[in-house]
Design an enzyme around this catalytic site. Structure first.
Site, PDB file in Angstrom:
ATOM      1  N   TYR A   1      -0.698  -0.537 -10.209  1.00 42.92           N
ATOM      2  CA  TYR A   1      -0.890  -1.880  -9.646  1.00 42.92           C
ATOM      3  C   TYR A   1      -2.210  -2.490 -10.079  1.00 42.92           C
ATOM      4  O   TYR A   1      -3.020  -1.815 -10.664  1.00 42.92           O
ATOM      5  CB  TYR A   1      -0.818  -1.828  -8.113  1.00 42.92           C
ATOM      6  CG  TYR A   1      -1.502  -0.636  -7.462  1.00 42.92           C
ATOM      7  CD1 TYR A   1      -2.866  -0.662  -7.171  1.00 42.92           C
ATOM      8  CD2 TYR A   1      -0.781   0.524  -7.137  1.00 42.92           C
ATOM      9  CE1 TYR A   1      -3.488   0.421  -6.566  1.00 42.92           C
ATOM     10  CE2 TYR A   1      -1.399   1.608  -6.524  1.00 42.92           C
ATOM     11  CZ  TYR A   1      -2.748   1.559  -6.245  1.00 42.92           C
ATOM     12  OH  TYR A   1      -3.361   2.624  -5.650  1.00 42.92           O
TER      13      TYR A   1
ATOM     14  N   CYS B   1       0.145   7.294 -10.660  1.00 48.57           N
ATOM     15  CA  CYS B   1      -0.116   6.276  -9.641  1.00 48.57           C
ATOM     16  C   CYS B   1      -1.596   5.906  -9.654  1.00 48.57           C
ATOM     17  O   CYS B   1      -2.470   6.771  -9.753  1.00 48.57           O
ATOM     18  CB  CYS B   1       0.291   6.781  -8.253  1.00 48.57           C
ATOM     19  SG  CYS B   1       0.292   5.478  -7.012  1.00 48.57           S
TER      20      CYS B   1
ATOM     21  N   GLU C   1       3.997   4.269 -10.780  1.00 47.66           N
ATOM     22  CA  GLU C   1       3.701   3.160  -9.865  1.00 47.66           C
ATOM     23  C   GLU C   1       2.237   2.794 -10.030  1.00 47.66           C
ATOM     24  O   GLU C   1       1.341   3.482  -9.526  1.00 47.66           O
ATOM     25  CB  GLU C   1       3.982   3.538  -8.414  1.00 47.66           C
ATOM     26  CG  GLU C   1       3.784   2.347  -7.492  1.00 47.66           C
ATOM     27  CD  GLU C   1       4.552   2.520  -6.198  1.00 47.66           C
ATOM     28  OE1 GLU C   1       5.734   2.148  -6.171  1.00 47.66           O
ATOM     29  OE2 GLU C   1       3.970   3.052  -5.252  1.00 47.66           O
TER      30      GLU C   1
ATOM     31  N   TYR D   1       0.853  -1.196   0.000  1.00 47.37           N
ATOM     32  CA  TYR D   1       0.000   0.000   0.000  1.00 47.37           C
ATOM     33  C   TYR D   1       0.885   1.241   0.000  1.00 47.37           C
ATOM     34  O   TYR D   1       1.779   1.364   0.843  1.00 47.37           O
ATOM     35  CB  TYR D   1      -0.938   0.012   1.225  1.00 47.37           C
ATOM     36  CG  TYR D   1      -1.946  -1.108   1.139  1.00 47.37           C
ATOM     37  CD1 TYR D   1      -3.123  -0.948   0.422  1.00 47.37           C
ATOM     38  CD2 TYR D   1      -1.670  -2.361   1.700  1.00 47.37           C
ATOM     39  CE1 TYR D   1      -4.019  -2.004   0.277  1.00 47.37           C
ATOM     40  CE2 TYR D   1      -2.558  -3.415   1.564  1.00 47.37           C
ATOM     41  CZ  TYR D   1      -3.736  -3.222   0.851  1.00 47.37           C
ATOM     42  OH  TYR D   1      -4.616  -4.267   0.698  1.00 47.37           O
ATOM     43  N   SER D   2       0.629   2.140  -0.941  1.00 48.18           N
ATOM     44  CA  SER D   2       1.367   3.407  -0.968  1.00 48.18           C
ATOM     45  C   SER D   2       1.026   4.184   0.297  1.00 48.18           C
ATOM     46  O   SER D   2      -0.139   4.235   0.702  1.00 48.18           O
ATOM     47  CB  SER D   2       0.936   4.262  -2.160  1.00 48.18           C
ATOM     48  OG  SER D   2       1.006   3.534  -3.344  1.00 48.18           O
TER      49      SER D   2
HETATM   50  P1  FAD Z   1      -6.937 -10.285  -2.657  1.00 53.42           P
HETATM   51  O1  FAD Z   1      -7.436 -11.165  -1.578  1.00 53.42           O
HETATM   52  O2  FAD Z   1      -5.500 -10.297  -2.943  1.00 53.42           O
HETATM   53  O3  FAD Z   1      -7.806 -10.469  -3.932  1.00 53.42           O
HETATM   54  C1  FAD Z   1      -7.464  -9.753  -5.130  1.00 53.42           C
HETATM   55  C2  FAD Z   1      -8.718  -9.556  -5.947  1.00 53.42           C
HETATM   56  O4  FAD Z   1      -9.224 -10.805  -6.368  1.00 53.42           O
HETATM   57  C3  FAD Z   1      -9.844  -8.878  -5.178  1.00 53.42           C
HETATM   58  O5  FAD Z   1     -10.462  -7.937  -6.015  1.00 53.42           O
HETATM   59  C4  FAD Z   1     -10.800 -10.020  -4.847  1.00 53.42           C
HETATM   60  O6  FAD Z   1     -12.139  -9.582  -4.717  1.00 53.42           O
HETATM   61  C5  FAD Z   1     -10.607 -10.929  -6.033  1.00 53.42           C
HETATM   62  N1  FAD Z   1     -10.861 -12.357  -5.731  1.00 53.42           N
HETATM   63  C6  FAD Z   1     -10.657 -13.023  -4.575  1.00 53.42           C
HETATM   64  N2  FAD Z   1     -10.991 -14.325  -4.710  1.00 53.42           N
HETATM   65  C7  FAD Z   1     -11.377 -14.483  -5.981  1.00 53.42           C
HETATM   66  C8  FAD Z   1     -11.817 -15.597  -6.728  1.00 53.42           C
HETATM   67  N3  FAD Z   1     -11.942 -16.827  -6.218  1.00 53.42           N
HETATM   68  N4  FAD Z   1     -12.159 -15.403  -8.032  1.00 53.42           N
HETATM   69  C9  FAD Z   1     -12.045 -14.174  -8.606  1.00 53.42           C
HETATM   70  N5  FAD Z   1     -11.617 -13.090  -7.928  1.00 53.42           N
HETATM   71  C10 FAD Z   1     -11.299 -13.247  -6.633  1.00 53.42           C
HETATM   72  N6  FAD Z   1      -4.330  -0.745  -3.002  1.00 53.42           N
HETATM   73  C11 FAD Z   1      -4.994   0.264  -2.386  1.00 53.42           C
HETATM   74  O7  FAD Z   1      -6.183   0.128  -2.091  1.00 53.42           O
HETATM   75  N7  FAD Z   1      -4.356   1.428  -2.039  1.00 53.42           N
HETATM   76  C12 FAD Z   1      -3.044   1.648  -2.321  1.00 53.42           C
HETATM   77  O8  FAD Z   1      -2.497   2.705  -2.010  1.00 53.42           O
HETATM   78  C13 FAD Z   1      -2.325   0.586  -2.971  1.00 53.42           C
HETATM   79  N8  FAD Z   1      -1.024   0.745  -3.257  1.00 53.42           N
HETATM   80  C14 FAD Z   1      -0.353  -0.258  -3.912  1.00 53.42           C
HETATM   81  C15 FAD Z   1       0.985  -0.058  -4.227  1.00 53.42           C
HETATM   82  C16 FAD Z   1       1.687  -1.031  -4.915  1.00 53.42           C
HETATM   83  C17 FAD Z   1       3.138  -0.792  -5.263  1.00 53.42           C
HETATM   84  C18 FAD Z   1       1.029  -2.234  -5.275  1.00 53.42           C
HETATM   85  C19 FAD Z   1       1.765  -3.318  -6.010  1.00 53.42           C
HETATM   86  C20 FAD Z   1      -0.286  -2.441  -4.942  1.00 53.42           C
HETATM   87  C21 FAD Z   1      -1.009  -1.457  -4.260  1.00 53.42           C
HETATM   88  N9  FAD Z   1      -2.355  -1.629  -3.907  1.00 53.42           N
HETATM   89  C22 FAD Z   1      -3.026  -0.609  -3.287  1.00 53.42           C
HETATM   90  C23 FAD Z   1      -3.073  -2.898  -4.170  1.00 53.42           C
HETATM   91  C24 FAD Z   1      -2.990  -3.793  -2.909  1.00 53.42           C
HETATM   92  O9  FAD Z   1      -1.645  -4.237  -2.734  1.00 53.42           O
HETATM   93  C25 FAD Z   1      -3.865  -5.044  -2.985  1.00 53.42           C
HETATM   94  O10 FAD Z   1      -3.557  -5.738  -4.174  1.00 53.42           O
HETATM   95  C26 FAD Z   1      -5.341  -4.763  -2.948  1.00 53.42           C
HETATM   96  O11 FAD Z   1      -5.696  -4.111  -1.743  1.00 53.42           O
HETATM   97  C27 FAD Z   1      -6.141  -6.092  -3.012  1.00 53.42           C
HETATM   98  O12 FAD Z   1      -5.682  -6.923  -1.999  1.00 53.42           O
HETATM   99  P2  FAD Z   1      -6.705  -7.833  -1.163  1.00 53.42           P
HETATM  100  O13 FAD Z   1      -5.913  -8.673  -0.229  1.00 53.42           O
HETATM  101  O14 FAD Z   1      -7.793  -7.015  -0.597  1.00 53.42           O
HETATM  102  O15 FAD Z   1      -7.343  -8.733  -2.283  1.00 53.42           O
END
Ligand code: FAD
Length: 393
Positions: free
Chosen positions: A393, A351, A391, A170-171
């Site tokens: 994602y 971003c 950046e 998360y940024s």
């Molecule tokens: P996950 O559990 O990882 O799931 C990912 C997605 O898949 C979700 O949309 C979920 O609903 C879906 N999913 C889950 N299960 C299934 C399934 N069986 N079938 C289909 N789809 C499914 N995010 C922000 O909100 N704010 C930020 O500032 C931010 N900054 C970032 C910076 C960087 C450098 C990077 C790489 C990423 C950033 N992200 C940011 C994204 C963040 O890291 C996460 O990827 C995001 O919050 C989703 O993670 P999660 O664990 O909630 O979802």
């Protein structure tokens, strides 16, 4: 020197529909001399208006005895002036390092931090939810503006039974001093990832994003495992305090830019006095989805010569062809100025979601061609000069 903070007792900036009334007063107290007055006089409150929760802002607690007279300080109500005085921060040793901290805490040995607050940032008509999450790291996980934290959500990784979940990045949306200006917190701007069945259109909670839902559901006092800080690409180049910074954000991509702008316009940092131009383009769905709009609107009022702020509301505005207004349409509107600024050495940052880049690149390429320039050459020059920061994602 004096500092000033605005108090918004009734709500944030007047919105397009004129739903919100704004009352603004400023208070002035000396900077740098007594941080206790800062901490004791100002405290965070959540704004609630028209049924909408907004980010906590610092409000003046007039019941605090310090507010009236502490060592003879005067707190005066005054009309907000341009170039508003700034907020003192500490510890200033956070300026001393020559290099940014990197991966102080790794996934195998994360730091256990504490949630300070979680606030919904968007209004009722916003599609989806975005939360502002403040995390207390006790000063143990310092970072620079533009870096990210990793978060390890609690529970077991379903793909690797017996192991923790993978880290999610998360940024960081605050400056190194955090929202409490004391170097002990970091703020994240998190979109709650929900899953909607493409056939029925119904939400399927079993597929909700693990980490974003953990963060958005967290309560003050909850523990959170963090790693990092990581990332160098979005660091704010500070060698030239008069530089131009063009920031392009979609949705939560605003996070690093909120940090930059607080550093430029809100905080009093003796070694960084910004005198250049910061130009923010923010793309979101509608006016209820605007993020940190109150802060940005205040900079616009206080620093009209140093800050520009343009929003693209895809579901409320049309571009010149009558289609939805995306951030690249705003860029196109100002393309001559943007290209000129880039030629003069401006930094440009992007971003947000990955999907934002193709549309933006196509627009920039088209503009370059119209100007008789080669986009490929220009882009490689921008990258070579370290003016190009992405950046997504
Ligand atoms: P996950 O559990 O990882 O799931 C990912 C997605 O898949 C979700 O949309 C979920 O609903 C879906 N999913 C889950 N299960 C299934 C399934 N069986 N079938 C289909 N789809 C499914 N995010 C922000 O909100 N704010 C930020 O500032 C931010 N900054 C970032 C910076 C960087 C450098 C990077 C790489 C990423 C950033 N992200 C940011 C994204 C963040 O890291 C996460 O990827 C995001 O919050 C989703 O993670 P999660 O664990 O909630 O979802």
């Amino acid at each position: 020197m004096l500092i000033g903070l605005s108090v918004f007792p009734l709500g944030g900036r007047q919105k397009s529909e004129g739903r919100f009334l704004k009352t603004e007063v400023s208070v002035a107290v000396p900077v740098g001399s007594d941080s206790s007055i800062r901490r004791s006089v100002f405290k965070a409150h959540t704004l609630s208006f028209c049924g909408t929760l907004r980010a906590p802002v610092l409000t003046l607690d007039l019941s605090t005895k310090n507010a009236r007279s502490k060592k003879g300080y005067t707190i005066c109500m005054s009309v907000q002036q341009a170039n508003a005085p700034k907020v003192a921060v500490s510890p200033l040793q956070l300026e001393d390092a020559k290099e940014p901290p990197l991966n102080t805490f790794k996934p195998k040995e994360p730091y256990t931090a504490t949630i300070v607050s979680v606030e919904r940032l968007v209004g009722p008509k916003a599609p989806g939810e975005v939360c502002h999450v403040v995390i207390d790291h006790g000063g143990n996980v310092p970072y620079w503006e533009g870096q990210s934290y990793g978060v390890i959500p609690p529970g077991e990784n379903p793909k690797k039974p017996g192991n923790p979940h993978n880290v999610r990045l998360y940024s960081i949306a605050s400056t190194r001093y955090g929202d409490s200006f004391d170097g002990r917190t970091a703020s994240l701007c998190v979109r709650r990832a929900l899953y909607y069945d493409p056939e029925t259109g119904k939400e399927d909670p079993s597929k909700s994003g693990v980490c974003s839902n953990f963060l958005c559901n967290a309560k003050p006092g909850d523990k959170v495992k963090i790693t990092g800080p990581s990332g160098k690409i979005m660091l704010l180049p500070e060698d030239n305090p008069n530089a131009t910074h063009i920031m392009i954000a979609t949705g939560t991509g605003i996070a690093p830019f909120r940090g930059y702008l607080r550093r430029m316009f809100m905080e009093s940092v003796p070694t960084y006095k910004f005198g250049g131009l910061a130009w923010l383009f923010l793309g979101v769905a509608n006016s209820d989805s605007l993020l940190y709009d109150d802060e940005f609107s205040k900079y616009l009022r206080d620093y009209p010569d140093n800050f520009r702020y343009d929003t693209a509301l895809s579901r409320e505005q049309n571009n010149k062809k009558g289609g939805k207004m995306y951030v690249q349409d705003k860029i196109e509107e100002y393309s001559d100025e943007i290209f000129k600024l880039l030629d003069e050495g401006a930094h440009i940052y992007f971003c947000g979601l990955k999907g934002m880049m193709p549309g933006i690149q196509d627009t920039l390429k088209r503009v370059a061609v119209e100007r008789g320039e080669s986009w490929e050459e220009k882009l490689s020059q921008l990258k070579k000069n370290k003016q190009w920061h992405v950046e997504v994602y």
